[in-house]
Design an enzyme around this catalytic site. Structure first.
Site, PDB file in Angstrom:
ATOM      1  N   LEU A  31      37.641  22.688  42.786  1.00 47.98           N
ATOM      2  CA  LEU A  31      38.567  23.629  43.429  1.00 47.98           C
ATOM      3  C   LEU A  31      40.020  23.204  43.263  1.00 47.98           C
ATOM      4  O   LEU A  31      40.333  22.020  43.212  1.00 47.98           O
ATOM      5  CB  LEU A  31      38.228  23.737  44.922  1.00 47.98           C
ATOM      6  CG  LEU A  31      36.797  24.186  45.250  1.00 47.98           C
ATOM      7  CD1 LEU A  31      36.603  24.265  46.761  1.00 47.98           C
ATOM      8  CD2 LEU A  31      36.475  25.532  44.601  1.00 47.98           C
ATOM      9  N   HIS A  35      41.708  28.695  43.900  1.00 49.19           N
ATOM     10  CA  HIS A  35      40.527  28.960  44.728  1.00 49.19           C
ATOM     11  C   HIS A  35      40.919  29.024  46.213  1.00 49.19           C
ATOM     12  O   HIS A  35      40.454  29.896  46.944  1.00 49.19           O
ATOM     13  CB  HIS A  35      39.500  27.834  44.565  1.00 49.19           C
ATOM     14  CG  HIS A  35      38.940  27.690  43.178  1.00 49.19           C
ATOM     15  ND1 HIS A  35      39.172  26.594  42.399  1.00 49.19           N
ATOM     16  CD2 HIS A  35      38.133  28.500  42.446  1.00 49.19           C
ATOM     17  CE1 HIS A  35      38.539  26.715  41.245  1.00 49.19           C
ATOM     18  NE2 HIS A  35      37.899  27.866  41.232  1.00 49.19           N
TER      19      HIS A  35
HETATM   20  P1  AMP Z   1      35.810  29.729  38.915  1.00 49.23           P
HETATM   21  O1  AMP Z   1      35.495  28.592  39.834  1.00 49.23           O
HETATM   22  O2  AMP Z   1      36.658  29.360  37.756  1.00 49.23           O
HETATM   23  O3  AMP Z   1      34.578  30.522  38.562  1.00 49.23           O
HETATM   24  O4  AMP Z   1      36.719  30.725  39.749  1.00 49.23           O
HETATM   25  C1  AMP Z   1      36.306  31.215  41.002  1.00 49.23           C
HETATM   26  C2  AMP Z   1      37.263  32.284  41.453  1.00 49.23           C
HETATM   27  O5  AMP Z   1      38.574  31.730  41.556  1.00 49.23           O
HETATM   28  C3  AMP Z   1      37.364  33.457  40.468  1.00 49.23           C
HETATM   29  O6  AMP Z   1      37.460  34.665  41.201  1.00 49.23           O
HETATM   30  C4  AMP Z   1      38.634  33.156  39.727  1.00 49.23           C
HETATM   31  O7  AMP Z   1      39.263  34.314  39.214  1.00 49.23           O
HETATM   32  C5  AMP Z   1      39.480  32.540  40.831  1.00 49.23           C
HETATM   33  N1  AMP Z   1      40.554  31.734  40.253  1.00 49.23           N
HETATM   34  C6  AMP Z   1      40.441  30.772  39.317  1.00 49.23           C
HETATM   35  N2  AMP Z   1      41.660  30.295  38.980  1.00 49.23           N
HETATM   36  C7  AMP Z   1      42.562  30.992  39.720  1.00 49.23           C
HETATM   37  C8  AMP Z   1      43.988  30.983  39.820  1.00 49.23           C
HETATM   38  N3  AMP Z   1      44.737  30.158  39.086  1.00 49.23           N
HETATM   39  N4  AMP Z   1      44.569  31.832  40.680  1.00 49.23           N
HETATM   40  C9  AMP Z   1      43.820  32.691  41.430  1.00 49.23           C
HETATM   41  N5  AMP Z   1      42.467  32.740  41.386  1.00 49.23           N
HETATM   42  C10 AMP Z   1      41.855  31.912  40.538  1.00 49.23           C
END
Ligand code: AMP
Length: 283
Positions: A31, A35
Site C-alpha cells: 500500500l 491506496h
Molecule cells: P492495486 O493494489 O495496484 O491493484 O490498486 C488498488 C486500487 O488502488 C486500484 O483501484 C487502483 O486504481 C488504486 N490506485 C493505485 N495507485 C493509485 C494512485 N497512485 N492513486 C490513486 N489510486 C491508486
C-alpha cells in the site's frame, strides 16, 4: 483481520444489520498513499470500510511479475491503522480459487483495446476477482483509482451489464512530488530508471497544455508530442499512447468535448501506466 469468505459474510451481515453502509477498497497490497486516499474516501462516505489485500494470480500473465510482486503485509496493516483502522480481508489463494474453481467473468468491448492488447487475460482476472469480492462483501460502494482508468471502465461496464447493486466511486491519481503516479511497482525501479520516469506525467501535462491553451484538436499532433517527450528518456519503451473517448474508449481523430489520454510504457522489466482526463469547452 478476516481470512475467509464465510467470516466476511458474517462481518458484512453485522454491518448491514447495524444500518452501516459498507465501502470496499480492493487492493493487491504493498500500500501507498494512492491506496490510502481510497480508504479515506471510503471512510468519508461509509460507516464501515473494508480493504481487501489479495495478489490475484488470475490477473497476471504467465510472464508477468506475480511471484515478485511485493507482499509487505505487516507494513500494510500498520499503514491502515493510520487510515482509520478499516476491516481488512486477506484471503489465501485457495480461499478465492479452491481446487476445481472453473469460472471466469468476461466483459467485452472496453476490455479489448490498450491494456487488453498487451495483457490479453488481465481484465478477465480482474472482473472475476472483483465480482467475487462484491458478492462476498455485499459492498454498497466500491472505491477505485483513476490511475487504472481502463480498469474503472471495465468495472463500471460489469456493474451495469450484470446489474450489480454497488456504487462505483473513482478517486484521483495520487502522485509523487515530481508527478510520477504512485504505484506498488515503482519500488522495482533503480535510481536511474526512477529519474527517467518523470517524462510520463510530464508528457500528459504537455498534452493538456496543447489541448487547453493552444487549442490543438488534431490527435496525431498531440500523440507525436507525447511520443517525443517520452523518447527523451533513453530507457523507456512505449507500449501505447491512446487518445480516446473516456466512456467508450473509442480512439478519436479530433478532440471535441471529453478526452482521456492513456499511456503505457516499460522501463527495464517494469511496466508503468498513467492517464489524464481532459474536458474541452469550445465556444
Ligand atoms: P492495486 O493494489 O495496484 O491493484 O490498486 C488498488 C486500487 O488502488 C486500484 O483501484 C487502483 O486504481 C488504486 N490506485 C493505485 N495507485 C493509485 C494512485 N497512485 N492513486 C490513486 N489510486 C491508486
Amino acid at each position: 483481520m478476516i481470512r475467509t469468505i464465510k467470516e466476511l459474510r458474517c462481518w458484512s451481515r453485522r454491518q448491514h444489520n447495524a444500518q452501516k453502509r459498507i465501502g470496499l477498497v480492493p487492493t493487491m497490497g504493498a500500500l501507498h498513499e494512492g491506496h490510502l486516499s481510497l480508504v479515506q474516501a471510503a471512510n468519508q462516505c461509509c460507516e464501515a470500510t473494508l480493504v481487501s489485500i489479495f495478489v490475484n494470480p488470475a490477473q497476471f500473465g504467465v510472464h508477468e511479475d506475480f511471484h515478485q510482486y511485493p507482499r509487505p503485509l505487516e507494513n500494510d496493516l500498520r499503514l491502515l491503522q493510520t487510515a482509520g483502522s478499516p476491516e481488512v480481508f486477506v484471503p489465501e489463494i485457495t480461499e478465492m480459487y479452491p481446487a476445481g474453481f472453473d469460472a471466469s467473468v468476461h466483459i467485452g468491448g472496453v476490455t479489448q483495446p490498450f491494456e487488453g492488447v498487451f495483457r490479453p487475460t488481465h481484465f478477465d482476472g480482474v472482473t472475476t476477482v472483483v465480482l467475487k469480492l462484491f458478492l462476498a462483501s455485499e459492498a454498497d460502494l466500491a472505491f477505485f483509482g483513476q490511475k487504472d482508468f481502463q480498469q474503472v471502465c471495465v468495472i463500471r461496464k460489469m456493474v451495469m451489464d450484470l446489474n450489480i447493486p454497488v456504487e462505483i466511486v473513482v478517486c484521483p491519481t495520487v502522485r509523487e512530488p515530481d508527478g510520477l503516479a504512485m504505484s506498488s511497482r515503482n519500488r522495482y525501479l533503480t535510481e536511474t530508471q526512477r529519474s527517467q520516469t518523470v517524462v510520463l506525467s510530464q508528457s500528459l501535462t504537455l498534452a493538456e497544455k496543447m489541448i487547453i491553451d493552444e487549442k490543438i484538436r488534431d490527435v496525431e499532433t498531440i500523440r507525436q508530442k507525447i511520443r517525443s517527450k517520452i523518447e527523451t528518456a533513453p530507457d523507456i519503451k512505449i507500449d501505447y499512447i491512446a487518445i480516446a473517448h473516456p466512456k467508450t474508449l473509442y480512439e478519436l481523430t479530433t478532440i471535441d468535448s471529453e478526452v482521456v489520454i492513456l499511456i503505457a510504457a516499460k522501463i527495464g522489466t517494469t511496466r508503468l501506466i498513467d492517464n489524464i482526463l481532459i474536458s474541452v469547452v469550445d465556444n
